[in-house]
Design an enzyme around this catalytic site. Structure first.
Site, PDB file in Angstrom:
ATOM      1  N   ASP A   1       0.839  -1.211   0.000  1.00 23.63           N
ATOM      2  CA  ASP A   1       0.000   0.000   0.000  1.00 23.63           C
ATOM      3  C   ASP A   1       0.874   1.263   0.000  1.00 23.63           C
ATOM      4  O   ASP A   1       0.355   2.374  -0.108  1.00 23.63           O
ATOM      5  CB  ASP A   1      -1.021  -0.003   1.147  1.00 23.63           C
ATOM      6  CG  ASP A   1      -0.389   0.043   2.522  1.00 23.63           C
ATOM      7  OD1 ASP A   1       0.843  -0.062   2.627  1.00 23.63           O
ATOM      8  OD2 ASP A   1      -1.141   0.172   3.519  1.00 23.63           O
TER       9      ASP A   1
ATOM     10  N   ASP B   1      -1.144  -6.311  -0.508  1.00 22.28           N
ATOM     11  CA  ASP B   1      -1.289  -5.641   0.789  1.00 22.28           C
ATOM     12  C   ASP B   1      -2.751  -5.233   0.962  1.00 22.28           C
ATOM     13  O   ASP B   1      -3.365  -4.692   0.034  1.00 22.28           O
ATOM     14  CB  ASP B   1      -0.419  -4.366   0.757  1.00 22.28           C
ATOM     15  CG  ASP B   1       0.197  -4.064   2.095  1.00 22.28           C
ATOM     16  OD1 ASP B   1      -0.044  -4.813   3.053  1.00 22.28           O
ATOM     17  OD2 ASP B   1       0.950  -3.074   2.161  1.00 22.28           O
TER      18      ASP B   1
ATOM     19  N   LYS C   1      -1.358  -9.572   2.787  1.00 20.35           N
ATOM     20  CA  LYS C   1      -0.658  -9.124   3.998  1.00 20.35           C
ATOM     21  C   LYS C   1      -1.580  -8.178   4.765  1.00 20.35           C
ATOM     22  O   LYS C   1      -2.234  -7.329   4.151  1.00 20.35           O
ATOM     23  CB  LYS C   1       0.643  -8.394   3.629  1.00 20.35           C
ATOM     24  CG  LYS C   1       1.345  -7.780   4.849  1.00 20.35           C
ATOM     25  CD  LYS C   1       2.747  -7.291   4.518  1.00 20.35           C
ATOM     26  CE  LYS C   1       2.802  -5.897   3.939  1.00 20.35           C
ATOM     27  NZ  LYS C   1       2.220  -4.833   4.788  1.00 20.35           N
TER      28      LYS C   1
ATOM     29  N   GLU D   1      -1.693  -5.614   8.401  1.00 20.92           N
ATOM     30  CA  GLU D   1      -0.941  -4.988   9.491  1.00 20.92           C
ATOM     31  C   GLU D   1      -1.644  -5.260  10.823  1.00 20.92           C
ATOM     32  O   GLU D   1      -2.875  -5.296  10.885  1.00 20.92           O
ATOM     33  CB  GLU D   1      -0.833  -3.470   9.270  1.00 20.92           C
ATOM     34  CG  GLU D   1       0.018  -3.103   8.080  1.00 20.92           C
ATOM     35  CD  GLU D   1       0.263  -1.601   7.962  1.00 20.92           C
ATOM     36  OE1 GLU D   1      -0.008  -0.853   8.915  1.00 20.92           O
ATOM     37  OE2 GLU D   1       0.736  -1.185   6.881  1.00 20.92           O
TER      38      GLU D   1
ATOM     39  N   GLU E   1       8.742  -4.351  10.962  1.00 18.52           N
ATOM     40  CA  GLU E   1       9.144  -3.032  10.447  1.00 18.52           C
ATOM     41  C   GLU E   1       9.530  -2.098  11.591  1.00 18.52           C
ATOM     42  O   GLU E   1       8.818  -2.016  12.619  1.00 18.52           O
ATOM     43  CB  GLU E   1       7.984  -2.409   9.644  1.00 18.52           C
ATOM     44  CG  GLU E   1       8.312  -0.983   9.175  1.00 18.52           C
ATOM     45  CD  GLU E   1       7.465  -0.485   8.022  1.00 18.52           C
ATOM     46  OE1 GLU E   1       6.616  -1.231   7.508  1.00 18.52           O
ATOM     47  OE2 GLU E   1       7.686   0.676   7.629  1.00 18.52           O
TER      48      GLU E   1
HETATM   49  O1  KIV Z   1       3.436  -1.260   1.640  1.00 18.62           O
HETATM   50  C1  KIV Z   1       4.597  -1.710   1.621  1.00 18.62           C
HETATM   51  O2  KIV Z   1       5.354  -1.539   0.654  1.00 18.62           O
HETATM   52  C2  KIV Z   1       5.012  -2.455   2.793  1.00 18.62           C
HETATM   53  C3  KIV Z   1       6.440  -2.861   2.921  1.00 18.62           C
HETATM   54  C4  KIV Z   1       7.339  -1.721   2.947  1.00 18.62           C
HETATM   55  C5  KIV Z   1       6.646  -3.828   4.013  1.00 18.62           C
HETATM   56  O3  KIV Z   1       4.202  -2.738   3.632  1.00 18.62           O
END
Ligand code: KIV
Length: 277
Positions: free
Chosen positions: A47, A86, A116, A118, A185
């Site tokens: 994202d 994401d 993914k 968070e 992170e």
């Molecule tokens: O959105 C993204 O690119 C990320 C990475 C930097 C881990 O979440």
């Protein structure tokens, strides 16, 4: 030589075999092809595209539709790399069932291999709901950019005793919930090392030091293409901005002076009657 598809079991086995995992945030078809040719194991359609590609100040405004557009573009490159989509802010926080529906769109419409999300303990039930539908889930803890309003900015997490324990608990909860890997992170490297040693699933670090099982960076950062703030953990492998600026200025100059196009770059009805392009 054609690369074999990187699957979730392949990524999980890399930890067991001590093979480091190279992951990169990439957002479009041509770059996905290049990253794949370079041998990247995991392409994350992150994202961060909100900031890097769409010009938002944070990742918070990014929508499902914006993500899907880029996930589809990357999937069309048919990379051997595992493609992870994401989940944008508020696409998975409201309820596990809404999260599952949106994760399903990333797979069905976007063509992604995994998603993914968070968040730690507070997202464990969401990770489980998505995983129970056989959609592989990567976790993401520590300095999670979708929580910057709560953190008060992009601040390294896990520096205090309580913060450290909370992040370790987050990691263990996500492993228990069935995540196949976790992004760490913006945490101190000693904490990332401890978590990496505790977990049987791979950790992928960004600003988390050298002891994670893999690393992830943003493609535009490592190529020197992003204009905004670049954090200390980024290593620039190229500085393409001046080269691109030079090429674009050269084009503008040639159009203005009439040096472009030449007759060789123009169609001639006598010579080119069979070719249209
Ligand atoms: O959105 C993204 O690119 C990320 C990475 C930097 C881990 O979440």
């Amino acid at each position: 030589m054609e690369r074999k598809k990187v699957t979730v079991p392949v990524v999980m086995a890399m930890k067991r075999k001590g093979k480091r995992i190279a992951m990169l945030s990439v957002y479009d078809y041509p770059t996905a092809r290049l990253a794949d040719q370079a041998g990247i194991d995991i392409i994350l359609v992150g994202d961060t595209l909100g900031m890097v590609i769409l010009g938002y100040e944070t990742t918070l405004p990014v929508t499902m539709d914006e993500m899907l557009c880029h996930v589809k573009a990357v999937s069309r490159a048919k990379p051997a790399a595992l493609v992870i989509a994401d989940m944008p802010f508020m696409s998975f926080q409201v309820s596990p069932s809404e999260a599952l529906r949106n994760a399903g769109r990333m797979i069905k419409e976007g063509g992604a291999d995994a998603v993914k999300i968070e968040g730690g303990i507070c997202r464990a039930s969401t990770a489980k709901a998505i995983g129970d539908a056989k959609i592989p889930v990567m976790g993401h803890i520590g300095l999670t950019p979708q929580a910057i309003r709560r953190f008060g900015g992009y601040k390294v997490q896990g520096k205090t005793g309580r913060g450290r324990e909370a992040i370790i608990d987050d990691a263990l909860a996500l492993e228990e919930a069935g995540c196949f890997a976790i992004v760490l992170e913006g945490v101190p490297w000693k904490l990332a090392k401890e978590i990496t040693e505790k977990l049987s699933i791979p950790t992928i670090g960004i600003g988390a030091g050298p002891h994670c099982d893999g690393q992830v960076l943003v493609c535009h950062d490592i190529l020197g293409l992003y204009d905004g703030y670049v954090p200390k953990f980024v290593r620039k492998y190229a500085d393409l901005k001046p080269d691109i600026l030079k090429a674009l200025s050269g084009y503008v100059g040639d159009v203005r002076t009439g040096a472009f196009p030449s007759l060789d770059e123009s169609y001639d009805d006598a010579k080119d009657n069979k070719k249209d392009r």
